[in-house]
Design a protein around this motif. Structure first.
Motif, mmCIF file in Angstrom:
data_model
loop_
_atom_site.group_PDB
_atom_site.id
_atom_site.type_symbol
_atom_site.label_atom_id
_atom_site.label_comp_id
_atom_site.label_asym_id
_atom_site.label_seq_id
_atom_site.Cartn_x
_atom_site.Cartn_y
_atom_site.Cartn_z
ATOM 1 N N ARG A 135 8.598 10.527 -10.603
ATOM 2 C CA ARG A 135 8.848 10.738 -12.029
ATOM 3 C C ARG A 135 10.243 11.326 -12.275
ATOM 4 N N THR A 136 10.732 12.086 -11.311
ATOM 5 C CA THR A 136 12.070 12.650 -11.457
ATOM 6 C C THR A 136 13.123 11.552 -11.301
ATOM 7 N N LEU A 137 12.960 10.717 -10.267
ATOM 8 C CA LEU A 137 13.957 9.677 -10.005
ATOM 9 C C LEU A 137 13.905 8.552 -11.037
ATOM 10 N N PHE A 138 12.718 8.282 -11.577
ATOM 11 C CA PHE A 138 12.572 7.205 -12.554
ATOM 12 C C PHE A 138 12.553 7.721 -13.986
ATOM 13 N N GLU A 139 12.723 9.034 -14.147
ATOM 14 C CA GLU A 139 12.646 9.642 -15.479
ATOM 15 C C GLU A 139 11.381 9.186 -16.206
ATOM 16 N N GLY A 140 10.252 9.357 -15.532
ATOM 17 C CA GLY A 140 8.998 8.958 -16.173
ATOM 18 C C GLY A 140 8.278 7.938 -15.322
ATOM 19 N N GLY A 141 7.400 7.177 -15.947
ATOM 20 C CA GLY A 141 6.621 6.213 -15.186
ATOM 21 C C GLY A 141 5.613 6.935 -14.319
ATOM 22 N N GLU A 142 4.942 6.209 -13.462
ATOM 23 C CA GLU A 142 4.001 6.896 -12.573
ATOM 24 C C GLU A 142 3.841 6.163 -11.257
ATOM 25 N N ALA A 143 3.417 6.943 -10.255
ATOM 26 C CA ALA A 143 3.238 6.368 -8.931
ATOM 27 C C ALA A 143 2.128 7.118 -8.223
ATOM 28 N N ALA A 144 1.493 6.449 -7.274
ATOM 29 C CA ALA A 144 0.451 7.118 -6.511
ATOM 30 C C ALA A 144 0.225 6.383 -5.207
ATOM 31 N N LEU A 145 -0.402 7.115 -4.274
ATOM 32 C CA LEU A 145 -0.778 6.510 -2.994
ATOM 33 C C LEU A 145 -2.291 6.422 -2.963
ATOM 34 N N THR A 146 -2.816 5.358 -2.389
ATOM 35 C CA THR A 146 -4.266 5.253 -2.255
ATOM 36 C C THR A 146 -4.620 4.885 -0.830
ATOM 37 N N LEU A 147 -5.815 5.321 -0.427
ATOM 38 C CA LEU A 147 -6.321 4.956 0.906
ATOM 39 C C LEU A 147 -7.373 3.890 0.704
ATOM 40 N N SER A 148 -7.237 2.776 1.409
ATOM 41 C CA SER A 148 -8.254 1.745 1.258
ATOM 42 C C SER A 148 -9.074 1.704 2.538
ATOM 43 N N GLY A 149 -10.383 1.584 2.398
ATOM 44 C CA GLY A 149 -11.201 1.574 3.609
ATOM 45 C C GLY A 149 -11.914 2.902 3.769
ATOM 46 N N ASP A 150 -12.938 2.938 4.623
ATOM 47 C CA ASP A 150 -13.771 4.141 4.726
ATOM 48 C C ASP A 150 -13.225 5.193 5.665
ATOM 49 N N ASP A 151 -12.691 4.767 6.766
ATOM 50 C CA ASP A 151 -12.213 5.728 7.751
ATOM 51 C C ASP A 151 -10.754 6.089 7.460
ATOM 52 N N PRO A 152 -10.524 7.352 7.051
ATOM 53 C CA PRO A 152 -9.157 7.742 6.676
ATOM 54 C C PRO A 152 -8.159 7.530 7.802
ATOM 55 N N LEU A 153 -8.625 7.616 9.051
ATOM 56 C CA LEU A 153 -7.680 7.479 10.159
ATOM 57 C C LEU A 153 -7.315 6.020 10.420
ATOM 58 N N GLU A 154 -8.074 5.120 9.812
ATOM 59 C CA GLU A 154 -7.778 3.699 10.002
ATOM 60 C C GLU A 154 -7.323 3.024 8.723
ATOM 61 N N ALA A 155 -7.508 3.735 7.606
ATOM 62 C CA ALA A 155 -7.275 3.104 6.310
ATOM 63 C C ALA A 155 -5.821 2.726 6.089
ATOM 64 N N GLU A 156 -5.632 1.693 5.290
ATOM 65 C CA GLU A 156 -4.293 1.284 4.870
ATOM 66 C C GLU A 156 -3.812 2.236 3.776
ATOM 67 N N ILE A 157 -2.576 2.665 3.868
ATOM 68 C CA ILE A 157 -2.012 3.512 2.816
ATOM 69 C C ILE A 157 -1.296 2.595 1.838
ATOM 70 N N GLU A 158 -1.803 2.507 0.619
ATOM 71 C CA GLU A 158 -1.184 1.597 -0.353
ATOM 72 C C GLU A 158 -0.393 2.358 -1.403
ATOM 73 N N ILE A 159 0.646 1.700 -1.908
ATOM 74 C CA ILE A 159 1.554 2.323 -2.875
ATOM 75 C C ILE A 159 1.427 1.649 -4.237
ATOM 76 N N LEU A 160 1.229 2.481 -5.266
ATOM 77 C CA LEU A 160 1.276 1.980 -6.644
ATOM 78 C C LEU A 160 2.499 2.596 -7.302
ATOM 79 N N ALA A 161 3.267 1.781 -8.002
ATOM 80 C CA ALA A 161 4.460 2.322 -8.661
ATOM 81 C C ALA A 161 4.703 1.575 -9.954
ATOM 82 N N ARG A 162 4.884 2.335 -11.033
ATOM 83 C CA ARG A 162 5.067 1.728 -12.345
ATOM 84 C C ARG A 162 6.213 2.444 -13.063
ATOM 85 N N PRO A 163 7.397 1.791 -13.151
ATOM 86 C CA PRO A 163 8.499 2.435 -13.882
ATOM 87 C C PRO A 163 8.133 2.626 -15.357
#
Ligand SMILES: Nc1ncnc2c1ncn2[C@@H]1O[C@H](COP(=O)(O)OP(=O)(O)OP(=O)(O)O)[C@@H](O)[C@H]1O
Ligand SMILES: Nc1ncnc2c1ncn2[C@@H]1O[C@H](COP(=O)(O)OP(=O)(O)OP(=O)(O)O)[C@@H](O)[C@H]1O
Ligand SMILES: [Mg+2]
Ligand SMILES: [Mg+2]
Lengths: 165, 164, 164, 165
Positions: free
Chosen positions: C21-49
């Motif tokens: 939010r600082t670099l984009f002066e707003g918008g939003e972003a988040a990380l999500t874990l997909s899958g049940d096992d956190p140690l195996e899950a894919e780390i996905e990126i959401l970003a919306r300027p």
């Protein structure tokens, strides 16, 4: 001169219709990050018959239709038209001026035109087949190609050579 | 097909050596085919900037690699020049001196080919015959603005200030 | 191990949202874990300027992708700040406005971390506390030149002009 | 402050010995393409124990030794030394100032030192293991990492997370 004009409406970030007139020599496109410069390049690629959505940074064909913004609703159709002079007889048709158009709708339907006559996608693609201008050849150079052309696997290079042969 | 490929290969190689020497102000570069069957052979690149020892391509700097790739892409283009050529930010890794040489080459080629050059670089902008600005005053909506013509605007179109 | 990862993940996610939010002066972003096992899950990126509709990361522009990656890398760094951090031309795809915001963040972080920033960009150079120039007057031989100190030179070393 | 000084001799394009003094805050390194800026970054990476030659754009260890130029003969050895303050007790040793050195010779032999005492490569690497400074972590960010960190396969991201945990 070859390119005359590019008309874009509803393609990616172009909610409103824009028209780019090309002059001879060098046309420079500038602007802030995310403003739409590469989208213009992709519009040209798309109207020349690009079929691989990965080359347009998308997943499905629907990704090229204006998807709306915080304040605007999505559009239902994307359309790009490219008008060219054929003064050197570069293109294998009898016209002196050629306009190609491509449209796609949210329901997946697409339409293609050469000088306003409906045609198939492959007719658009065939028009440019032997001119080096097909949407994959060395007439479009972007940052990713630098790594590709130098990479250890020479498949990319070979492809460009064959296009130039 | 093999003969056509070999002929193309020789031509590209010749062009590559010339364009490389122009962009690097010296040095040398060449393409080689490894293996017996030209249609299956790997196309390898040798590139040696002026005054430096020949080394593997990987040891070149980011800017040197980009310039070598540009030399090769232009070498291929020269065999069968396309009526137009689009460049999207290929000048990004280049320093001022290299941009000057790159831009000189663009101007030379632009006598036979229309170039569309997307760039953030002021030196590259300066050689444009015509300049388009793209902006997003309204977030998510692109607008085309301030067209400047150094030469006569093309027939049948007026210069546009802002498009609605 | 799974608990430690989850804790780290939450922290990085929080930082990522703030830095983005600082670099984009707003918008939003988040990380999500997909899958049940956190140690195996894919780390996905959401970003919306700001002002744009959420879309897949691939549709972002070159500069927006670079800025998103920088936000994520800084978010990870903030969890356990390294004593020093080296940046090699990460500002290359950014326009002037984005460089300003990037550089502001650098200055803030540089109170706790030494930064070594390789760049071709004049705006980035301007916030340096100390500037080294590397040249190759003699081809193939690097030389370090013209050190400028905005602040006191560090103890036990004199500013060097040209090194032999 | 942490980094005090970097000494490079015979490493890649540094025929002559150079010394980089670090101040607090931001140190900027500038210069033309191919002048040696990334080589300085790689010298730091190397002295911290980098073992993967691909991260140094090379094939074999010998690639980091000054190979000569049109007018200069090759050197027989590359040496990099990094001097650091340990004022915050960041490093797990009792010294307040630490100098690490790494040398390699054309015959493949290598030498490593901590405060002039010979040691093994793993001792250099272990020194930084838990500080996020090891030569693979997020304390070194270069252009290629941008693509990696955003790519579809999230392996790179996971690796960085684990380094920060
Ligand atoms: N279908 C769509 N509808 C609306 N906006 C879209 C669509 N597809 C992409 N965009 C937007 O277009 C923007 C990217 O534009 P583009 O890649 O042309 O930028 P750019 O001017 O090339 O920037 P840079 O200088 O960073 O390369 C993204 O922010 C994205 O949100
Ligand atoms: N072992 C070696 N001996 C001598 N020179 C070397 C050696 N290894 C690499 N070089 C030279 O170092 C140069 C690359 O330097 P470097 O990558 O540091 O440039 P740079 O300043 O980062 O440039 P850019 O701005 O383009 O990224 C190459 O030209 C290469 O010839
Ligand atoms: Mg772009
Ligand atoms: Mg570099």
């Amino acid at each position: 001169m070859f390119l005359k004009r590019l008309d874009i409406q509803g393609f990616k970030s172009f909610l409103q219709r824009i028209r780019v007139d090309f002059g001879p020599g060098i046309t420079s496109v500038v602007g802030p990050n995310g403003s739409g410069k590469t989208n213009i390049v992709e519009a040209i690629r798309w109207v020349l018959g690009e079929q691989n959505m990965r080359h347009l940074r998308g997943d499905t064909l629907e990704d090229v239709i204006f998807t709306g913004s915080a304040q605007r609703k999505p559009l239902g159709m994307a359309e790009v038209s490219l008008t060219m002079f054929n003064n050197r007889g570069v293109l294998p048709v009898e016209y002196t001026e050629i306009a190609i158009s491509r449209r796609t709708f949210r329901n997946g339907q697409s339409e293609y035109f050469i000088n306003r006559k409906p045609c198939r996608l492959r007719d658009l693609r065939d028009l440019f087949l032997d001119t080096g201008m097909g949407s994959h050849a060395y007439s479009l150079i972007e940052r990713g190609m630098v790594d590709n052309v130098l990479s250890d696997e020479s498949g990319h290079r070979r492809f460009l050579f064959e296009e130039a042969a | 097909a093999s003969e056509l490929f070999q002929k193309t290969f020789r031509e590209v190689n010749e062009n590559f050596q010339k364009v490389f020497r122009t962009l690097f102000e010296g040095g040398e570069a060449a393409l080689t085919l490894s293996g017996d069957d030209p249609l299956e052979a790997e196309i390898e690149i040798l590139a040696r900037p002026r005054g430096k020892k020949p080394q593997s391509l990987s040891l070149l700097s980011g800017g040197e690699k980009a310039l070598t790739a540009i030399a090769l892409l232009f070498a291929i283009y020269l065999v069968k020049p396309s009526p137009f050529c689009i460049l999207d930010e290929v000048d990004a890794p280049l320093d001022d001196a290299n941009i000057d040489r790159f831009v000189l080459l663009l101007r030379e080629f632009s006598q036979n080919t229309q170039f569309i050059v997307v760039t953030h670089n002021k030196k590259t902008m300066e050689v444009a015959d015509c300049l388009y600005g793209v902006t997003m005053e309204e977030p998510g909506v692109s607008k085309l603005v301030s067209v400047r013509w150094n030469t006569e605007p093309p027939p049948e179109s007026e210069p546009q200030e802002e498009q609605e």
